[in-house]
Motif scaffolding. Sequence first.
Motif, short mmCIF file in Angstrom:
data_model
loop_
_atom_site.label_atom_id
_atom_site.label_comp_id
_atom_site.label_asym_id
_atom_site.label_seq_id
_atom_site.Cartn_x
_atom_site.Cartn_y
_atom_site.Cartn_z
N VAL A 10 0.84 -1.19 0.00
CA VAL A 10 0.00 0.00 0.00
C VAL A 10 0.88 1.25 0.00
O VAL A 10 0.61 2.22 -0.70
CB VAL A 10 -0.92 0.00 1.24
CG1 VAL A 10 -1.66 1.33 1.35
CG2 VAL A 10 -1.90 -1.15 1.17
N GLU A 34 2.27 -3.09 4.09
CA GLU A 34 1.43 -3.98 3.30
C GLU A 34 -0.05 -3.73 3.60
O GLU A 34 -0.41 -3.16 4.63
CB GLU A 34 1.77 -5.44 3.61
CG GLU A 34 3.24 -5.79 3.49
CD GLU A 34 3.77 -5.76 2.07
OE1 GLU A 34 2.95 -5.60 1.13
OE2 GLU A 34 4.98 -5.89 1.89
N GLN A 35 -0.91 -4.19 2.69
CA GLN A 35 -2.34 -4.04 2.92
C GLN A 35 -2.78 -4.93 4.07
O GLN A 35 -2.41 -6.09 4.17
CB GLN A 35 -3.13 -4.43 1.67
CG GLN A 35 -4.64 -4.28 1.86
CD GLN A 35 -5.42 -4.59 0.61
OE1 GLN A 35 -4.89 -4.48 -0.50
NE2 GLN A 35 -6.67 -4.99 0.77
N GLY A 36 -3.59 -4.35 4.97
CA GLY A 36 -4.15 -5.11 6.08
C GLY A 36 -3.13 -5.60 7.07
O GLY A 36 -3.24 -6.72 7.56
N ASP A 70 0.15 2.70 -3.48
CA ASP A 70 -0.24 1.72 -4.51
C ASP A 70 0.61 1.87 -5.77
O ASP A 70 0.11 1.75 -6.90
CB ASP A 70 -1.73 1.87 -4.87
CG ASP A 70 -2.63 1.48 -3.72
OD1 ASP A 70 -2.25 0.56 -2.97
OD2 ASP A 70 -3.71 2.09 -3.56
N ARG A 170 -6.83 4.45 3.46
CA ARG A 170 -6.19 3.14 3.36
C ARG A 170 -5.14 2.94 4.44
O ARG A 170 -4.86 1.81 4.84
CB ARG A 170 -5.48 3.01 1.99
CG ARG A 170 -6.35 3.29 0.79
CD ARG A 170 -7.15 2.05 0.42
NE ARG A 170 -6.28 0.90 0.25
CZ ARG A 170 -5.49 0.70 -0.82
NH1 ARG A 170 -5.44 1.60 -1.79
NH2 ARG A 170 -4.76 -0.40 -0.91
N ARG A 197 -7.80 -4.02 10.64
CA ARG A 197 -6.87 -4.84 9.87
C ARG A 197 -7.61 -5.84 9.00
O ARG A 197 -7.30 -6.00 7.81
CB ARG A 197 -5.92 -5.56 10.82
CG ARG A 197 -5.00 -6.57 10.14
CD ARG A 197 -3.96 -7.12 11.09
NE ARG A 197 -4.58 -7.77 12.24
CZ ARG A 197 -3.89 -8.20 13.29
NH1 ARG A 197 -2.58 -8.04 13.36
NH2 ARG A 197 -4.51 -8.78 14.31
N GLY A 200 -8.98 -4.56 5.80
CA GLY A 200 -8.02 -4.16 4.77
C GLY A 200 -7.31 -2.86 5.01
O GLY A 200 -6.47 -2.44 4.21
N SER A 202 -4.55 -0.54 6.62
CA SER A 202 -3.19 -0.74 7.14
C SER A 202 -2.91 0.28 8.23
O SER A 202 -3.27 1.45 8.10
CB SER A 202 -2.17 -0.59 6.00
OG SER A 202 -2.47 -1.48 4.95
#
Length: 509
Positions: A10, A34-36, A70, A170, A197, A200, A202
């Motif tokens: 992310v 990272e995502q999540g 992203d 995000r 988390r 999704g 972060s």
Amino acid sequence: MAQPVLAQPVLTISRLAKRFGPVQALGEVDFTLEQGEIHALLGVNGAGKSTFIKILSGVYTKDEGTIEIDGRSVDFRSPRDAIAHGVAAVQQHPELVGDLTGYENIFLGMEGERRGFWSRIDRASMRRRADALLARFPVEIDLSRRVASLSVVEREIVAILQALSRENIRVLILDEPTSTLTEVEKDVLFRLMAHLRASGISIIYITHRLEEVMEIVDRLTVFRGGRRITTMSVEAARAEGVTLAELMLGETLDHVYPPRREDAGAGEVVFSVEGLRLPGVLDNIRFDVRRGEIVGVFGLVGSGLDELSKVLFGAVGPAEGRMRLGGREIAPRTPREALANGIFLVPGDRRTEGLTLSQASVFNMTLANLGKASGLAGLLRRGRNRRASAELAEKVTLHPPLLDRAVSDFSGGNQQKIVVAKGLFAGADLYIFVEPTVGVDIGARSRLYGLMRDLAESAAVIVMSSDCDEVHGLSDRTFALYKGRQIGQPSADITRGRLLAAGIMGSLH
């Protein structure tokens, strides 16, 4: 349990740098999120964490480096820019409006469905949008209540919901969210973080409570001296037996607490309290403090700990009973009288009670003793004050040691060091430390504890804290407060377990 991650982070940061005059606050920092995932950012005060998150949240602009969301390069010039790109921050002390409700605070500045000059406040719309937020992030809270009436963790939740009120968020930055929470309140916050988390979002999580890292975090990054030292998963840290405190410090931390006195309670009495009462709050408090020792008082929220400190400092009262300092009977009715009598309080809420945030470090350090700081006709001795402040900044390890920098620009731990420096300049006979290491990293804690031990050689020192380990580890003699009652007399023999029981259940047995 760590979440599965995507190939594309992310957030990707490369060679990020920031300088304040001669001080290199950040130097070529690389970082990925990272995502999540919940990613802890660790480091001692002055390591660069605050500068890093202020750049990421648009408060500061970077000097060098790239920030990608992203995979797309972005450049933040303001917090609005950061929010527009999906990055929101909840500061250590959220700025909420106490007289407004929870949902009014969440949508502050977005009170109507339409934007512009003719937009009107639409409370029904705000309630609907607040309900929609709670549907996304379920948590038990009554957002129709005024924020001033909410608990500390509920105010933290309002601040988080405020940050998440834009649907594009995000990345969420949480700066020391548990620093003033009880264990029960911390669990409430951790459940919300786990839900975020799973949805999704972060999270970059800044904390000095190292035990929490292994409990809630997926990965961790350590900063030291403005540079990234390492990044690793919590699983790897466990497997390798990594000591986070030593990783942050870059050295072995053998003793957090300085040695206790072997003859605790044997010195001359410097300060004593007899039959102290504050109707409905404190009942029959009696203890003494002797030269060369630290007396510790343990108590939880509602125990009367904060009220006791303020009665001794003349900020609350009048109270019944007697106080003697240096053989003199005293009865301070105001903080000014307390200072004149040689009493200095390091308060638990440094931002509202200990500092003038808009003023520079040198101003704050010399504020408690204007007689010493000024000369003829009341004019400030600027050169002498600056030299004295520089020495104090070195003594309390203020980093960076910028004397002209507004206190509001320092991290919470550094703000605490400035309050302590202010007390040292005051030159008191009695020092009262309340929650002395909230938001202070492990290395700075050790130095502050040593400083308190040094002060005890020439002054009376009282430490009041809701951290039982701190009170027991630092103090020569201890006792507890429970619902305004003193449990036991100061003793060198009380075990940690008995002290904890006294503060939680009101009994030493």
